[in-house]
Design a protein around this motif. Structure first.
Motif, PDB file in Angstrom:
ATOM      1  N   GLN A  85      -1.590  -0.510 -10.305  1.00 47.13           N
ATOM      2  CA  GLN A  85      -2.910  -1.058  -9.976  1.00 47.13           C
ATOM      3  C   GLN A  85      -3.014  -1.362  -8.482  1.00 47.13           C
ATOM      4  O   GLN A  85      -3.994  -1.014  -7.827  1.00 47.13           O
ATOM      5  CB  GLN A  85      -3.166  -2.327 -10.801  1.00 47.13           C
ATOM      6  CG  GLN A  85      -4.433  -3.053 -10.452  1.00 47.13           C
ATOM      7  CD  GLN A  85      -5.683  -2.310 -10.870  1.00 47.13           C
ATOM      8  OE1 GLN A  85      -5.668  -1.577 -11.844  1.00 47.13           O
ATOM      9  NE2 GLN A  85      -6.759  -2.490 -10.132  1.00 47.13           N
ATOM     10  N   ARG A  86      -1.990  -1.982  -7.930  1.00 47.36           N
ATOM     11  CA  ARG A  86      -2.011  -2.336  -6.509  1.00 47.36           C
ATOM     12  C   ARG A  86      -2.015  -1.084  -5.633  1.00 47.36           C
ATOM     13  O   ARG A  86      -2.716  -1.026  -4.631  1.00 47.36           O
ATOM     14  CB  ARG A  86      -0.809  -3.209  -6.170  1.00 47.36           C
ATOM     15  CG  ARG A  86      -0.867  -3.699  -4.755  1.00 47.36           C
ATOM     16  CD  ARG A  86      -0.197  -4.978  -4.589  1.00 47.36           C
ATOM     17  NE  ARG A  86      -0.656  -5.926  -5.599  1.00 47.36           N
ATOM     18  CZ  ARG A  86      -0.738  -7.210  -5.398  1.00 47.36           C
ATOM     19  NH1 ARG A  86      -0.422  -7.701  -4.248  1.00 47.36           N
ATOM     20  NH2 ARG A  86      -1.124  -8.024  -6.347  1.00 47.36           N
ATOM     21  N   PHE A  87      -1.239  -0.071  -6.019  1.00 50.86           N
ATOM     22  CA  PHE A  87      -1.206   1.183  -5.275  1.00 50.86           C
ATOM     23  C   PHE A  87      -2.589   1.830  -5.256  1.00 50.86           C
ATOM     24  O   PHE A  87      -3.065   2.283  -4.214  1.00 50.86           O
ATOM     25  CB  PHE A  87      -0.167   2.125  -5.895  1.00 50.86           C
ATOM     26  CG  PHE A  87      -0.110   3.490  -5.282  1.00 50.86           C
ATOM     27  CD1 PHE A  87       0.185   3.661  -3.941  1.00 50.86           C
ATOM     28  CD2 PHE A  87      -0.346   4.612  -6.045  1.00 50.86           C
ATOM     29  CE1 PHE A  87       0.245   4.924  -3.369  1.00 50.86           C
ATOM     30  CE2 PHE A  87      -0.294   5.874  -5.494  1.00 50.86           C
ATOM     31  CZ  PHE A  87       0.003   6.026  -4.152  1.00 50.86           C
ATOM     32  N   VAL A  90      -4.983  -0.094  -2.943  1.00 51.92           N
ATOM     33  CA  VAL A  90      -4.748   0.214  -1.531  1.00 51.92           C
ATOM     34  C   VAL A  90      -5.291   1.605  -1.199  1.00 51.92           C
ATOM     35  O   VAL A  90      -5.926   1.798  -0.155  1.00 51.92           O
ATOM     36  CB  VAL A  90      -3.249   0.094  -1.178  1.00 51.92           C
ATOM     37  CG1 VAL A  90      -2.976   0.605   0.219  1.00 51.92           C
ATOM     38  CG2 VAL A  90      -2.785  -1.346  -1.311  1.00 51.92           C
ATOM     39  N   LEU A  91      -5.065   2.580  -2.084  1.00 52.21           N
ATOM     40  CA  LEU A  91      -5.642   3.913  -1.869  1.00 52.21           C
ATOM     41  C   LEU A  91      -7.165   3.835  -1.811  1.00 52.21           C
ATOM     42  O   LEU A  91      -7.801   4.510  -0.997  1.00 52.21           O
ATOM     43  CB  LEU A  91      -5.225   4.873  -2.983  1.00 52.21           C
ATOM     44  CG  LEU A  91      -3.807   5.413  -2.954  1.00 52.21           C
ATOM     45  CD1 LEU A  91      -3.550   6.263  -4.191  1.00 52.21           C
ATOM     46  CD2 LEU A  91      -3.536   6.204  -1.703  1.00 52.21           C
ATOM     47  N   ASP A  92      -7.730   3.001  -2.667  1.00 51.58           N
ATOM     48  CA  ASP A  92      -9.181   2.817  -2.700  1.00 51.58           C
ATOM     49  C   ASP A  92      -9.695   2.274  -1.367  1.00 51.58           C
ATOM     50  O   ASP A  92     -10.729   2.711  -0.870  1.00 51.58           O
ATOM     51  CB  ASP A  92      -9.530   1.849  -3.826  1.00 51.58           C
ATOM     52  CG  ASP A  92     -10.753   2.255  -4.591  1.00 51.58           C
ATOM     53  OD1 ASP A  92     -11.109   3.443  -4.551  1.00 51.58           O
ATOM     54  OD2 ASP A  92     -11.351   1.377  -5.230  1.00 51.58           O
ATOM     55  N   ILE A  93      -8.973   1.341  -0.791  1.00 52.05           N
ATOM     56  CA  ILE A  93      -9.379   0.766   0.491  1.00 52.05           C
ATOM     57  C   ILE A  93      -9.213   1.792   1.609  1.00 52.05           C
ATOM     58  O   ILE A  93     -10.093   1.954   2.457  1.00 52.05           O
ATOM     59  CB  ILE A  93      -8.570  -0.510   0.787  1.00 52.05           C
ATOM     60  CG1 ILE A  93      -8.936  -1.605  -0.221  1.00 52.05           C
ATOM     61  CG2 ILE A  93      -8.808  -0.990   2.209  1.00 52.05           C
ATOM     62  CD1 ILE A  93      -8.010  -2.802  -0.191  1.00 52.05           C
ATOM     63  N   GLU A 116       4.764   3.349   2.343  1.00 47.53           N
ATOM     64  CA  GLU A 116       4.690   1.942   2.741  1.00 47.53           C
ATOM     65  C   GLU A 116       4.844   1.020   1.535  1.00 47.53           C
ATOM     66  O   GLU A 116       5.300  -0.104   1.661  1.00 47.53           O
ATOM     67  CB  GLU A 116       3.359   1.639   3.436  1.00 47.53           C
ATOM     68  CG  GLU A 116       3.219   2.239   4.802  1.00 47.53           C
ATOM     69  CD  GLU A 116       4.175   1.643   5.817  1.00 47.53           C
ATOM     70  OE1 GLU A 116       4.597   0.480   5.656  1.00 47.53           O
ATOM     71  OE2 GLU A 116       4.514   2.358   6.774  1.00 47.53           O
ATOM     72  N   PHE A 117       4.476   1.518   0.381  1.00 44.23           N
ATOM     73  CA  PHE A 117       4.468   0.722  -0.842  1.00 44.23           C
ATOM     74  C   PHE A 117       5.825   0.727  -1.544  1.00 44.23           C
ATOM     75  O   PHE A 117       6.330  -0.317  -1.950  1.00 44.23           O
ATOM     76  CB  PHE A 117       3.376   1.273  -1.761  1.00 44.23           C
ATOM     77  CG  PHE A 117       3.099   0.444  -2.966  1.00 44.23           C
ATOM     78  CD1 PHE A 117       2.533  -0.804  -2.849  1.00 44.23           C
ATOM     79  CD2 PHE A 117       3.389   0.925  -4.222  1.00 44.23           C
ATOM     80  CE1 PHE A 117       2.273  -1.570  -3.963  1.00 44.23           C
ATOM     81  CE2 PHE A 117       3.129   0.171  -5.340  1.00 44.23           C
ATOM     82  CZ  PHE A 117       2.572  -1.081  -5.215  1.00 44.23           C
ATOM     83  N   LEU A 118       6.419   1.904  -1.690  1.00 40.13           N
ATOM     84  CA  LEU A 118       7.696   2.049  -2.389  1.00 40.13           C
ATOM     85  C   LEU A 118       8.751   2.620  -1.454  1.00 40.13           C
ATOM     86  O   LEU A 118       8.462   3.486  -0.635  1.00 40.13           O
ATOM     87  CB  LEU A 118       7.553   2.992  -3.584  1.00 40.13           C
ATOM     88  CG  LEU A 118       6.641   2.559  -4.713  1.00 40.13           C
ATOM     89  CD1 LEU A 118       6.504   3.678  -5.728  1.00 40.13           C
ATOM     90  CD2 LEU A 118       7.166   1.312  -5.381  1.00 40.13           C
ATOM     91  N   LEU A 119       9.967   2.150  -1.605  1.00 38.59           N
ATOM     92  CA  LEU A 119      11.084   2.654  -0.822  1.00 38.59           C
ATOM     93  C   LEU A 119      12.249   2.879  -1.768  1.00 38.59           C
ATOM     94  O   LEU A 119      12.692   1.939  -2.440  1.00 38.59           O
ATOM     95  CB  LEU A 119      11.462   1.659   0.275  1.00 38.59           C
ATOM     96  CG  LEU A 119      12.602   2.041   1.195  1.00 38.59           C
ATOM     97  CD1 LEU A 119      12.198   3.242   2.042  1.00 38.59           C
ATOM     98  CD2 LEU A 119      12.982   0.888   2.085  1.00 38.59           C
ATOM     99  N   SER A 127       2.306  -6.927  -0.662  1.00 34.45           N
ATOM    100  CA  SER A 127       1.077  -7.418  -0.057  1.00 34.45           C
ATOM    101  C   SER A 127       0.203  -6.255   0.395  1.00 34.45           C
ATOM    102  O   SER A 127       0.602  -5.453   1.243  1.00 34.45           O
ATOM    103  CB  SER A 127       1.402  -8.314   1.138  1.00 34.45           C
ATOM    104  OG  SER A 127       0.231  -8.605   1.857  1.00 34.45           O
ATOM    105  N   SER A 128      -0.990  -6.181  -0.156  1.00 38.64           N
ATOM    106  CA  SER A 128      -1.926  -5.123   0.240  1.00 38.64           C
ATOM    107  C   SER A 128      -2.286  -5.238   1.710  1.00 38.64           C
ATOM    108  O   SER A 128      -2.438  -4.228   2.402  1.00 38.64           O
ATOM    109  CB  SER A 128      -3.195  -5.204  -0.604  1.00 38.64           C
ATOM    110  OG  SER A 128      -2.901  -5.038  -1.958  1.00 38.64           O
TER     111      SER A 128
END
Length: 156
Positions: A85-87, A90-93, A116-119, A127-128
């Motif tokens: 959901q958070r990913f 962020v893509l939406d923004i 930036e989201f997953l490593l 944090s978005s």
């Protein structure tokens, strides 16, 4: 740990994929096909978690796109669902109301957000605001490098 992430449409066209575990190309294709079949064959009334091999498939559908994370069976499914959901938020923004065409034509930015989201299969930043700040910094640096390159070409 997240072993891989897929984003595909209802016609089984993969739009985004990232593997964090080692797979051969044949294994990647087989795993992708099996996961897509598992997800697409499920009714919308069912829950968003599926046991597959020794993993758990966690997926969420947004418009015509399915976002899927394949995790260890010991991982918390609700945290993974929140990560999806958070990913997407962020893509939406970043894209201004994400759609399939954004992932097709601007896939570099989508992978940048994902990185930036997953490593290495783990949540790097939750944090978005921080993710968006890092993306804006990278885009600003890229623009300044382009301007410097143009200036160098014209004023040598």
């Amino acid at each position: 740990m997240i072993h891989f992430l897929l984003c595909f449409n209802r016609q089984s066209k993969v739009r985004l994929s990232k593997f964090y575990s080692t797979y051969t190309p044949t294994e990647k294709n087989r795993a992708t096909r099996e996961v897509m079949n598992q997800v697409l064959s499920r009714s919308p009334k069912f829950c968003n978690f599926v046991q597959w091999r020794e993993f758990t498939i966690v997926y969420q559908r947004f418009a015509s796109l399915f976002f899927v994370m394949v995790t260890d069976s010991t991982d918390n499914e609700l945290v993974t669902l929140e990560s999806i959901q958070r990913f997407v938020v962020v893509l939406d923004i970043v894209f201004g109301n994400i759609c399939e065409l954004d992932l097709i034509y601007e896939f570099q930015r989508a992978y940048q957000v994902l990185d930036e989201f997953l490593l290495t299969g783990h949540l790097q930043e939750s944090s978005s605001k921080e993710i968006l700040r890092a993306i804006n910094d990278a885009e600003g640096m890229e623009k300044s490098l382009l301007v410097a390159e143009v200036l160098d070409q014209h004023f040598l």
